[in-house]
Design a protein around this motif. Structure first.
Motif, PDB file in Angstrom:
ATOM      1  N   ARG A   1     -13.890 -26.536  21.767  1.00  0.00           N
ATOM      2  CA  ARG A   1     -15.139 -27.253  22.024  1.00  0.00           C
ATOM      3  C   ARG A   1     -15.733 -26.902  23.386  1.00  0.00           C
ATOM      4  O   ARG A   1     -16.778 -27.423  23.762  1.00  0.00           O
ATOM      5  CB  ARG A   1     -14.873 -28.762  21.976  1.00  0.00           C
ATOM      6  CG  ARG A   1     -14.359 -29.249  20.639  1.00  0.00           C
ATOM      7  CD  ARG A   1     -13.878 -30.701  20.730  1.00  0.00           C
ATOM      8  NE  ARG A   1     -14.985 -31.632  20.866  1.00  0.00           N
ATOM      9  CZ  ARG A   1     -15.617 -32.199  19.849  1.00  0.00           C
ATOM     10  NH1 ARG A   1     -15.243 -31.915  18.604  1.00  0.00           N
ATOM     11  NH2 ARG A   1     -16.608 -33.048  20.039  1.00  0.00           N
ATOM     12  N   LYS A   2     -14.984 -26.064  24.147  1.00  0.00           N
ATOM     13  CA  LYS A   2     -15.386 -25.715  25.513  1.00  0.00           C
ATOM     14  C   LYS A   2     -15.573 -26.971  26.365  1.00  0.00           C
ATOM     15  O   LYS A   2     -16.509 -27.086  27.165  1.00  0.00           O
ATOM     16  CB  LYS A   2     -16.674 -24.870  25.499  1.00  0.00           C
ATOM     17  CG  LYS A   2     -16.508 -23.547  24.758  1.00  0.00           C
ATOM     18  CD  LYS A   2     -17.792 -22.759  24.735  1.00  0.00           C
ATOM     19  CE  LYS A   2     -17.593 -21.390  24.117  1.00  0.00           C
ATOM     20  NZ  LYS A   2     -17.082 -21.441  22.726  1.00  0.00           N
ATOM     21  N   SER A   3     -14.646 -27.906  26.182  1.00  0.00           N
ATOM     22  CA  SER A   3     -14.707 -29.190  26.866  1.00  0.00           C
ATOM     23  C   SER A   3     -13.859 -29.162  28.132  1.00  0.00           C
ATOM     24  O   SER A   3     -12.766 -28.580  28.156  1.00  0.00           O
ATOM     25  CB  SER A   3     -14.205 -30.299  25.939  1.00  0.00           C
ATOM     26  OG  SER A   3     -14.142 -31.544  26.615  1.00  0.00           O
ATOM     27  N   THR A   4     -14.345 -29.799  29.164  1.00  0.00           N
ATOM     28  CA  THR A   4     -13.552 -29.957  30.397  1.00  0.00           C
ATOM     29  C   THR A   4     -12.728 -31.235  30.364  1.00  0.00           C
ATOM     30  O   THR A   4     -11.939 -31.483  31.277  1.00  0.00           O
ATOM     31  CB  THR A   4     -14.485 -30.001  31.617  1.00  0.00           C
ATOM     32  OG1 THR A   4     -15.416 -31.086  31.471  1.00  0.00           O
ATOM     33  CG2 THR A   4     -15.242 -28.690  31.767  1.00  0.00           C
ATOM     34  N   LYS A   5     -12.888 -32.043  29.323  1.00  0.00           N
ATOM     35  CA  LYS A   5     -12.135 -33.286  29.190  1.00  0.00           C
ATOM     36  C   LYS A   5     -10.708 -32.989  28.725  1.00  0.00           C
ATOM     37  O   LYS A   5     -10.478 -32.051  27.950  1.00  0.00           O
ATOM     38  CB  LYS A   5     -12.829 -34.193  28.165  1.00  0.00           C
ATOM     39  CG  LYS A   5     -12.103 -35.483  27.853  1.00  0.00           C
ATOM     40  CD  LYS A   5     -12.867 -36.281  26.800  1.00  0.00           C
ATOM     41  CE  LYS A   5     -12.131 -37.543  26.408  1.00  0.00           C
ATOM     42  NZ  LYS A   5     -12.888 -38.327  25.404  1.00  0.00           N
ATOM     43  N   ARG A   6      -9.755 -33.787  29.197  1.00  0.00           N
ATOM     44  CA  ARG A   6      -8.364 -33.615  28.789  1.00  0.00           C
ATOM     45  C   ARG A   6      -7.900 -34.871  28.054  1.00  0.00           C
ATOM     46  O   ARG A   6      -8.032 -35.984  28.571  1.00  0.00           O
ATOM     47  CB  ARG A   6      -7.474 -33.353  29.997  1.00  0.00           C
ATOM     48  CG  ARG A   6      -6.041 -33.003  29.627  1.00  0.00           C
ATOM     49  CD  ARG A   6      -5.234 -32.522  30.819  1.00  0.00           C
ATOM     50  NE  ARG A   6      -4.851 -33.632  31.681  1.00  0.00           N
ATOM     51  CZ  ARG A   6      -3.948 -33.529  32.652  1.00  0.00           C
ATOM     52  NH1 ARG A   6      -3.381 -32.362  32.911  1.00  0.00           N
ATOM     53  NH2 ARG A   6      -3.643 -34.562  33.402  1.00  0.00           N
TER      54      ARG A   6
ATOM     55  N   ASP B   1      -5.122 -29.564  23.497  1.00  0.00           N
ATOM     56  CA  ASP B   1      -5.782 -28.623  24.400  1.00  0.00           C
ATOM     57  C   ASP B   1      -6.497 -27.509  23.631  1.00  0.00           C
ATOM     58  O   ASP B   1      -7.546 -27.018  24.069  1.00  0.00           O
ATOM     59  CB  ASP B   1      -4.771 -28.025  25.373  1.00  0.00           C
ATOM     60  CG  ASP B   1      -4.331 -29.032  26.437  1.00  0.00           C
ATOM     61  OD1 ASP B   1      -4.925 -30.119  26.509  1.00  0.00           O
ATOM     62  OD2 ASP B   1      -3.381 -28.727  27.182  1.00  0.00           O
TER      63      ASP B   1
ATOM     64  N   ASP C   1     -14.465 -36.429  21.753  1.00  0.00           N
ATOM     65  CA  ASP C   1     -15.343 -36.921  22.815  1.00  0.00           C
ATOM     66  C   ASP C   1     -15.293 -38.441  22.956  1.00  0.00           C
ATOM     67  O   ASP C   1     -15.663 -38.963  24.008  1.00  0.00           O
ATOM     68  CB  ASP C   1     -16.791 -36.501  22.543  1.00  0.00           C
ATOM     69  CG  ASP C   1     -16.976 -34.994  22.653  1.00  0.00           C
ATOM     70  OD1 ASP C   1     -16.186 -34.350  23.357  1.00  0.00           O
ATOM     71  OD2 ASP C   1     -17.913 -34.480  22.014  1.00  0.00           O
TER      72      ASP C   1
ATOM     73  N   GLY D   1      -9.744 -28.964  22.559  1.00  0.00           N
ATOM     74  CA  GLY D   1     -10.636 -28.999  23.718  1.00  0.00           C
ATOM     75  C   GLY D   1     -11.186 -27.633  24.074  1.00  0.00           C
ATOM     76  O   GLY D   1     -12.373 -27.488  24.396  1.00  0.00           O
ATOM     77  N   ALA D   2     -10.319 -26.616  24.001  1.00  0.00           N
ATOM     78  CA  ALA D   2     -10.764 -25.262  24.326  1.00  0.00           C
ATOM     79  C   ALA D   2     -11.805 -24.772  23.324  1.00  0.00           C
ATOM     80  O   ALA D   2     -12.805 -24.130  23.696  1.00  0.00           O
ATOM     81  CB  ALA D   2      -9.567 -24.320  24.354  1.00  0.00           C
TER      82      ALA D   2
END
Length: 512
Positions: free
Chosen positions: A280-285, A274, A234, A277-278
């Motif tokens: 963490r269920k994050s929409t950030k790349r 990725d 993050d 990120g997945a």
């Protein structure tokens, strides 16, 4: 004769060409800074001590962003040593390269040089022997307008306006046991997270790069990225990659195909980032910063002798270190590495060839003497100049040949960009074959090629040379670019690449 067929479709793009993809690197190592970009007393030096002959070549090379001041150097560097009156700056033993650092050149000088050269600063902080407080203070010193201790110190030191540095590296190669202050992935991930938070509390608009693996063969590769990003996902914007290549024991086929490793390295890091990120269920790349890459002869040639000499005679100022002399083969490899970066430009949005001058560099210079272009200068300069607009997703069908490391590989390597605004298609082509020319047909779909303004340039073995031919102080232009015939037939672009060559082709196109 070998052949290749390339299909370029207007509607199939990777993404826009990243402005920062064509970066370089200046480290306090060897003669990169001292007698490289900075040499007061040189006949070409300006009032700030910057070599203007080197500056002219830097502008021709075309880097857009330059990483500074390291590299291994930064992990033991006190940034405060390089500010204030030069005569009051301390001389230090520099542990990474066993040299003496005079600190005559520091942050103010580099920012001034970067502005003169027209490049963006990418600043690295010390997370080896330093930490959160030093990082926070450096951001305040560099970027805060005034009215605080560190920002007012910058103003007293001659810089009234902030440096406004946006792009920052959170340390360097912290996965490497050779690194001063080497850390485990858990230790580094937590430190990077906290340093990033503290730095952004001073300046929320920073872009931050976490250290990834130093190469794809590190025993911790993959697990390092997963652990670091599980802590700092993050807080950071990029994860870094470093890679160097050389020819081993005459295995030229594998050396010429080393962009296959670059492709694998990039795609593996993207998959790991990725996956974090997945989870963490994050929409950030998280994007990639390939902030060290090049050909580097870590064994053989002049490099080994220089490093052995350094051990015998340490604690000298700016000795010659890893000043590789690059040949035709190296230039073709560099062209394919640039192609790999372009092909992945949707995720690799920062990249820095290491380094800029003298130290494994496209530019060489001599103290009190000339500066000249190495062979690897040419593919970088042409790609940086011509790659504009959209990166095209090419479909390549090429004859193949065997390499010991990568198996069967394409003989012809390709990248392509299209600038709709100027109506120019740029093709970057390499023939990895040593003996045979390669006829290449480029089929355009949704685009129509014109003949006016069609140009091609090629770097290959000179008539009186071989694949080891290089540029030297006494023969500065022995290897360069020459005209390459290009034709348009039945709407397709056709070109014949000489054996062992790198070429760039500009094609005027209209949308069909």
């Amino acid at each position: 004769m070998t052949t290749a067929r390339v299909v370029v479709d207007r509607d199939f793009t990777v993404g826009p060409v990243p402005h920062r993809l064509f970066g370089s690197f200046v480290e306090h190592m060897g003669r990169c800074v001292y007698t490289g970009i900075y040499e007061p007393g040189h006949p070409s030096a300006d009032e700030q001590g910057f070599r203007t002959d080197v500056l002219e070549l830097v502008r021709e090379l075309g880097p857009t962003v330059v990483r500074y001041p390291g590299g291994n150097f930064v992990s033991g560097y006190r940034w405060t040593d390089g500010i204030g009156p030069v005569e009051e700056r301390p001389r230090r033993l520099e542990g990474a390269w066993h040299t003496v650092e005079s600190n005559a050149f520091g942050l103010h000088e580099f920012v001034a040089w970067a502005r003169t050269a027209g490049v963006e600063v990418m600043e690295a902080i010390n997370l080896g022997t330093a930490g959160v407080e030093e990082a926070r203070a450096l951001v305040e010193y560099a970027n805060h307008p005034g009215g605080t201790y560190w920002s007012d110190l910058r103003r007293r030191n001659g810089a009234e306006e902030p440096f406004d540095i946006r792009l920052w590296c959170l340390g360097n190669e912290m996965d490497g046991p050779w690194q001063i202050g080497h850390k485990t992935a858990e230790e580094y991930g937590r430190l990077a997270q906290e340093a990033a938070k503290a730095m952004r509390l001073v300046d929320p608009g920073l872009e931050l790069v976490a250290c990834g693996s130093s190469n794809s063969r590190m025993p911790t590769f993959g697990a390092w990225e997963q652990t670091v990003l599980s802590h700092a996902y993050d807080e950071v914007d990029f994860i870094s990659l470093h890679a160097y290549y050389q020819e081993h024991e005459g295995d030229v086929a594998s050396f010429l195909a080393c962009a296959y490793d670059t492709d694998y390295f990039i795609e593996s890091v993207v998959a790991t980032a990725d996956a974090v990120g997945a989870k963490r269920k994050s929409t950030k790349r998280i994007n990639l910063s390939f902030d060290e890459w090049n050909v580097w002869y870590q064994r053989g040639q002049e490099t080994e002798d220089q490093l052995h000499q350094l051990v015998k005679q340490p604690w000298r100022e700016h000795p010659r270190l890893i000043e590789d002399t690059y040949n035709v083969t190296d230039a073709v490899v560099v062209g394919t590495l640039l192609n790999s970066l372009l092909r992945h430009g949707d995720r690799v949005t920062v990249a820095n060839q290491a380094q800029l001058v003298n130290v494994i560099a496209p530019i060489r210079s001599e103290e009190g003497g000339p500066a000249w272009r190495q062979t690897i200068f040419h593919p970088f300069a042409q790609t940086a100049r011509l790659a504009r607009g959209q990166i095209m997703r090419t479909a390549v069908t090429s004859d193949r040949h065997h390499s010991d490391r990568f198996g069967d590989v394409d003989t012809v390597d390709v990248a392509c960009t299209w600038d709709e605004g100027t109506g120019r298609l740029a093709l970057f082509l390499a023939n990895r074959g040593l003996e045979e020319a390669s006829d290449v047909e480029v089929v355009l779909r949704g685009l129509q090629a014109g003949a006016d303004g069609l140009t091609g340039r090629v770097l290959t073995v000179p008539e009186d040379g071989d694949r080891f031919t290089a540029n030297t102080e006494d023969a500065q232009d022995r290897v360069g670019l020459s005209d390459l015939p290009v034709d348009v037939q039945d709407g397709s672009v056709r070109v014949s690449l000489p054996p062992l060559s790198w070429a760039c082709v500009e094609v005027p196109v209209t949308t069909a």
